[in-house]
Structure formats: C-alpha cells, structure tokens
Design a protein around this motif. Structure first.
Motif, PDB file in Angstrom:
ATOM      1  N   TRP A   1       7.922  16.871  -3.455  1.00  0.00           N
ATOM      2  CA  TRP A   1       8.388  16.367  -4.733  1.00  0.00           C
ATOM      3  C   TRP A   1       8.106  17.401  -5.819  1.00  0.00           C
ATOM      4  CZ3 TRP A   1      10.694  11.550  -5.230  1.00  0.00           C
ATOM      5  CH2 TRP A   1      10.587  10.692  -4.157  1.00  0.00           C
ATOM      6  N   SER A   2       9.003  17.483  -6.792  1.00  0.00           N
ATOM      7  CA  SER A   2       8.750  18.394  -7.900  1.00  0.00           C
ATOM      8  C   SER A   2       7.820  17.717  -8.902  1.00  0.00           C
ATOM      9  CB  SER A   2      10.062  18.783  -8.593  1.00  0.00           C
ATOM     10  OG  SER A   2      10.515  17.747  -9.436  1.00  0.00           O
ATOM     11  N   MET A  62      18.158  14.307 -13.450  1.00  0.00           N
ATOM     12  CA  MET A  62      17.534  13.847 -12.204  1.00  0.00           C
ATOM     13  C   MET A  62      18.386  12.748 -11.571  1.00  0.00           C
ATOM     14  SD  MET A  62      14.595  15.562 -12.141  1.00  0.00           S
ATOM     15  CE  MET A  62      13.262  14.724 -11.337  1.00  0.00           C
ATOM     16  N   LYS A  63      18.410  12.717 -10.247  1.00  0.00           N
ATOM     17  CA  LYS A  63      19.062  11.623  -9.521  1.00  0.00           C
ATOM     18  C   LYS A  63      18.182  10.386  -9.657  1.00  0.00           C
ATOM     19  CE  LYS A  63      20.989  14.812  -6.182  1.00  0.00           C
ATOM     20  NZ  LYS A  63      20.944  15.297  -4.806  1.00  0.00           N
ATOM     21  N   VAL A  64      18.807   9.230  -9.919  1.00  0.00           N
ATOM     22  CA  VAL A  64      18.057   7.985 -10.006  1.00  0.00           C
ATOM     23  C   VAL A  64      18.456   7.093  -8.825  1.00  0.00           C
ATOM     24  CG1 VAL A  64      19.725   6.897 -11.597  1.00  0.00           C
ATOM     25  CG2 VAL A  64      17.392   6.022 -11.452  1.00  0.00           C
ATOM     26  N   TYR A  65      17.432   6.552  -8.170  1.00  0.00           N
ATOM     27  CA  TYR A  65      17.610   5.661  -7.027  1.00  0.00           C
ATOM     28  C   TYR A  65      16.961   4.321  -7.345  1.00  0.00           C
ATOM     29  CZ  TYR A  65      18.667   9.824  -4.188  1.00  0.00           C
ATOM     30  OH  TYR A  65      19.219  10.974  -3.679  1.00  0.00           O
ATOM     31  N   LEU A  66      17.604   3.228  -6.918  1.00  0.00           N
ATOM     32  CA  LEU A  66      17.012   1.895  -6.985  1.00  0.00           C
ATOM     33  C   LEU A  66      16.749   1.410  -5.572  1.00  0.00           C
ATOM     34  CD1 LEU A  66      19.162  -0.087  -9.589  1.00  0.00           C
ATOM     35  CD2 LEU A  66      16.959   1.018  -9.936  1.00  0.00           C
ATOM     36  N   SER A  67      15.645   0.724  -5.401  1.00  0.00           N
ATOM     37  CA  SER A  67      15.345   0.052  -4.146  1.00  0.00           C
ATOM     38  C   SER A  67      15.417  -1.441  -4.427  1.00  0.00           C
ATOM     39  CB  SER A  67      13.957   0.463  -3.658  1.00  0.00           C
ATOM     40  OG  SER A  67      13.691  -0.104  -2.404  1.00  0.00           O
ATOM     41  N   TYR A  68      16.291  -2.132  -3.702  1.00  0.00           N
ATOM     42  CA  TYR A  68      16.559  -3.543  -3.980  1.00  0.00           C
ATOM     43  C   TYR A  68      16.604  -4.351  -2.684  1.00  0.00           C
ATOM     44  CZ  TYR A  68      21.357  -2.175  -2.817  1.00  0.00           C
ATOM     45  OH  TYR A  68      22.462  -1.686  -2.180  1.00  0.00           O
ATOM     46  N   MET A  69      16.463  -5.658  -2.821  1.00  0.00           N
ATOM     47  CA  MET A  69      16.374  -6.547  -1.670  1.00  0.00           C
ATOM     48  C   MET A  69      17.766  -6.924  -1.153  1.00  0.00           C
ATOM     49  SD  MET A  69      13.117  -6.717  -1.413  1.00  0.00           S
ATOM     50  CE  MET A  69      13.079  -7.814  -0.009  1.00  0.00           C
ATOM     51  N   VAL A  70      17.867  -7.021   0.170  1.00  0.00           N
ATOM     52  CA  VAL A  70      19.098  -7.452   0.840  1.00  0.00           C
ATOM     53  C   VAL A  70      18.722  -8.388   1.983  1.00  0.00           C
ATOM     54  CG1 VAL A  70      20.348  -5.329   0.281  1.00  0.00           C
ATOM     55  CG2 VAL A  70      19.146  -5.500   2.457  1.00  0.00           C
ATOM     56  N   LEU A 145      13.095   8.886  -9.342  1.00  0.00           N
ATOM     57  CA  LEU A 145      13.828  10.003  -9.939  1.00  0.00           C
ATOM     58  C   LEU A 145      13.455  11.270  -9.187  1.00  0.00           C
ATOM     59  CD1 LEU A 145      13.305   9.369 -13.755  1.00  0.00           C
ATOM     60  CD2 LEU A 145      15.331   8.902 -12.408  1.00  0.00           C
ATOM     61  N   THR A 146      14.460  12.023  -8.761  1.00  0.00           N
ATOM     62  CA  THR A 146      14.210  13.252  -8.017  1.00  0.00           C
ATOM     63  C   THR A 146      15.454  14.132  -8.065  1.00  0.00           C
ATOM     64  OG1 THR A 146      13.515  14.188  -5.890  1.00  0.00           O
ATOM     65  CG2 THR A 146      14.915  12.230  -5.796  1.00  0.00           C
TER      66      THR A 146
END
Length: 165
Positions: A1-2, A62-70, A145-146
């Motif tokens: 990671w940066s 930065m790329k933004v990612y969400l982690s969500y429920m399925v 964010l990465t």
C-alpha cells in the motif's frame, strides 16, 4: 500500500473514522447474534443519501472501493443501489446485491468489494440512490482508497498491493 492508501472498515468495531462522514439516512447496525457491524441505508425505493470520503493525497486521484453486503442465490434480500460521485462526469455504478454463485444454490450472506470510481484529493461526496424495495436495507462495511487494482473473489484472499508508491 502507498502512504496515501486507506481502508476504513467498521465491520468488526462499529466505529467509523473521520475519513468517512454519512448523511442521517445511514445508521450503524449490528448483525443479530454476532459482533459484526454495517452502515445501513434506512430508505425505500427512490430514497437518496450521501457519504463523504477523504482522499488524504495532496496530488493523486485515488480509486475508491466499497465493500457491501449481498446474499445469494437470487433474488437478493438487499436492494440494488446506484452510487454516483458528486460533481463528476464519471458514470454511476450499480451495486448488484446478488452474491456470486461460487456456492451453487447454497444460501450465503457475505460482503463483496466493488470499485466506484476515482476520487480527487480532499473530501468527495458519494451519492446513493435506492433503486428497488427489498426485504433488508442496503448495508456496507468499508471504504478503501488506493491506486492499486483490488482483486477479490469468494473463496480467495484479497490480493494486497505490494507497491510502496
């Protein structure tokens, strides 16, 4: 990671850092019979809400990612959501709530990660719109964010970036 990468998760603590701010429609909830938590979107079809996310980089998008429920198999117990980056020409992203079919017809309740877009330095608002009614409200458990591409599949480990850029 940066040094500018970040991952804000409240799945195990129920505590959200100052990097992520939510509108009142989001409430912290705990999963019954566990010590796991999610931010829950308390709306119905057509409801809107926002979160703001801090990109601490002074110069880098930065790329933004969400982690969500399925849940799976279909139909999902969660509603489809549309996520847009406020004041951006990036296309909105649809969060499909049906989990991947890695377990055949076996019922699963898991979280998945999806890239939403790119965030400029500073604080950016993400707009959420609920596209359908469902048995359970939309729930998400982290924001990352990465500059790296995060790859994740059920049954595999999250591939962590090795770059120190």
């Amino acid at each position: 990671w940066s040094s500018f990468d970040s991952c804000d998760t409240w799945f195990e603590t129920g505590k959200v850092s100052d990097n992520v701010r939510t509108s009142p429609i989001f409430k912290m909830m705990s999963f019954p019979g566990s010590e796991k938590f999610a931010l829950e979107f308390g709306g119905e079809k057509g409801s809107n809400g926002t979160i703001s996310v801090l990109n601490k980089s002074k110069k880098k998008w930065m790329k933004v990612y969400l982690s969500y429920m399925v849940t799976a198999p279909a139909p999902s117990k969660y509603p489809k959501m549309k996520v847009s980056i406020f004041k951006s020409d990036q296309p909105p992203v649809i969060l499909d709530q049906v989990g991947p079919g890695y377990y055949g017809n076996m019922p699963v309740h898991v979280h998945v990660i999806k890239q939403i877009g790119m965030l400029q330095p500073g604080r950016t608002v993400l707009e959420f719109e609920q596209l359908e009614d469902a048995e359970w409200p939309f729930r998400f458990v982290s924001v990352a964010l990465t500059n790296q591409d995060l790859k994740f599949s059920m049954g595999e480990s999250l591939e962590m970036p090795t770059s120190s850029e």
